[in-house]
Design an enzyme around this catalytic site. Sequence first.
Site, PDB file in Angstrom:
ATOM      1  N   GLY A   8       2.614   6.813 -13.446  1.00  0.00           N
ATOM      2  CA  GLY A   8       2.652   6.887 -12.379  1.00  0.00           C
ATOM      3  C   GLY A   8       4.654   6.822 -12.643  1.00  0.00           C
ATOM      4  N   GLY A  11       7.441   6.962  -9.126  1.00  0.00           N
ATOM      5  CA  GLY A  11       6.928   5.534  -8.559  1.00  0.00           C
ATOM      6  C   GLY A  11       8.650   5.105  -8.953  1.00  0.00           C
ATOM      7  CD  GLN A  12      11.624   0.029  -6.709  1.00  0.00           C
ATOM      8  OE1 GLN A  12      10.253  -0.925  -6.634  1.00  0.00           O
ATOM      9  NE2 GLN A  12      12.803  -0.603  -5.948  1.00  0.00           N
ATOM     10  CB  ILE A  35      -1.638  10.906  -8.990  1.00  0.00           C
ATOM     11  CG1 ILE A  35      -0.323  10.354  -7.844  1.00  0.00           C
ATOM     12  CG2 ILE A  35      -2.131   9.335  -9.230  1.00  0.00           C
ATOM     13  CD1 ILE A  35      -1.275   9.562  -6.927  1.00  0.00           C
ATOM     14  CB  ILE A  55      -4.692   4.564 -13.363  1.00  0.00           C
ATOM     15  CG1 ILE A  55      -4.285   4.108 -14.256  1.00  0.00           C
ATOM     16  CG2 ILE A  55      -4.679   3.967 -11.639  1.00  0.00           C
ATOM     17  CD1 ILE A  55      -3.615   1.964 -13.905  1.00  0.00           C
ATOM     18  CE1 TYR A 143       2.387  -5.818  -6.270  1.00  0.00           C
ATOM     19  CE2 TYR A 143       3.222  -7.978  -6.165  1.00  0.00           C
ATOM     20  CZ  TYR A 143       3.246  -6.695  -6.371  1.00  0.00           C
ATOM     21  OH  TYR A 143       4.804  -6.364  -7.820  1.00  0.00           O
ATOM     22  CE  LYS A 147       2.083  -5.908 -10.623  1.00  0.00           C
ATOM     23  NZ  LYS A 147       1.985  -4.664 -11.660  1.00  0.00           N
TER      24      LYS A 147
END
Length: 318
Positions: A8, A11-12, A35, A55, A143, A147
């Site tokens: 990743g 990403g951010q 990706i 992933i 989400y 987690k």
Amino acid sequence: MKNVLIIGSTGQIGSELTMKLRGIYGGANIVAGYIPGAEPKGELLESGPAEIVDITNVQQIADAVEKYHIDTIYNLAALLSAVAEAKPQLAWKIGLGGLFNVLEVAREKKCAVFTPSSIGSFGDDTPKDKTPQDTIHNPHTMYGVTKVSGELLSDYYFYRFGVDTRSVRFPGLISYVTPPGGGTTDYAVDIYYAAAKGEKFICPIAAGTFMDMMYMPDALRAAIEIMEADPTKFIHRNSFNIASMSFDPEIIYNNIRKFMPDFQMEYQVDPLRQKIADSWPNSLDDTCARNEWGWKPEYDLDTMTKDMLARLKERFGK
């Protein structure tokens, strides 16, 4: 850490963490996993190796680990909160199926693993103010479910197989480098972009809604410092509360107006994001992180606002 794979990486968090780690350990030692369709560009591509690492594809993870002699994996692949509610099946596939793949490769190849958790792991029955390190988790979002499950799965792989798993519960992250990606706390990034562009900000979160926030430089330090920390001092592993500042939209709006008195904001509350925000803590107690590995933030609201506005005005030529 000697050789690191970041899944990743575009990403951010990943785009900034990759460059931060390359500055510390050398570009050749930090592999940017991505990706197709989210390829690294510019300095991120030119400063070190990059590999396609989906992933959900365990073989791609294993091949990258073998090829680059990886000893540490940063697993940053995830759908953020509001996006995960729109695509719950994909959120589970990436968040839990992907984590399982990472942990299996780490078990076989003897890698350490960092997988961030979030304030989204808490729920309506969690104490709202100074939320303790060890408390009830009952999220009602996909989400949050991923987690909490990720924390438990990571701990399981440590206790069952000895995999060196570590993580932090990130609050909302604020950055001038990468645009928001669909998180509930992203209003606190959007508001700075609007201010720097000279635009009125339309706030999707109601006044009085407090959430923990953190400036990205502090978040990057936390992700690195916990992986460099002496584990013999750990009582916890997955996952540590970390905190920096807590505010509602009115507080951040008025803070920006200290530097830009003409800045304007109005409310158009998004019911989905508001419902998610209302289920999250107002503030976190990060005593355990401070005691067990020396966590301490460097930025408060004033210093973050000053830096954010200066950086974004420079970008937008204001």
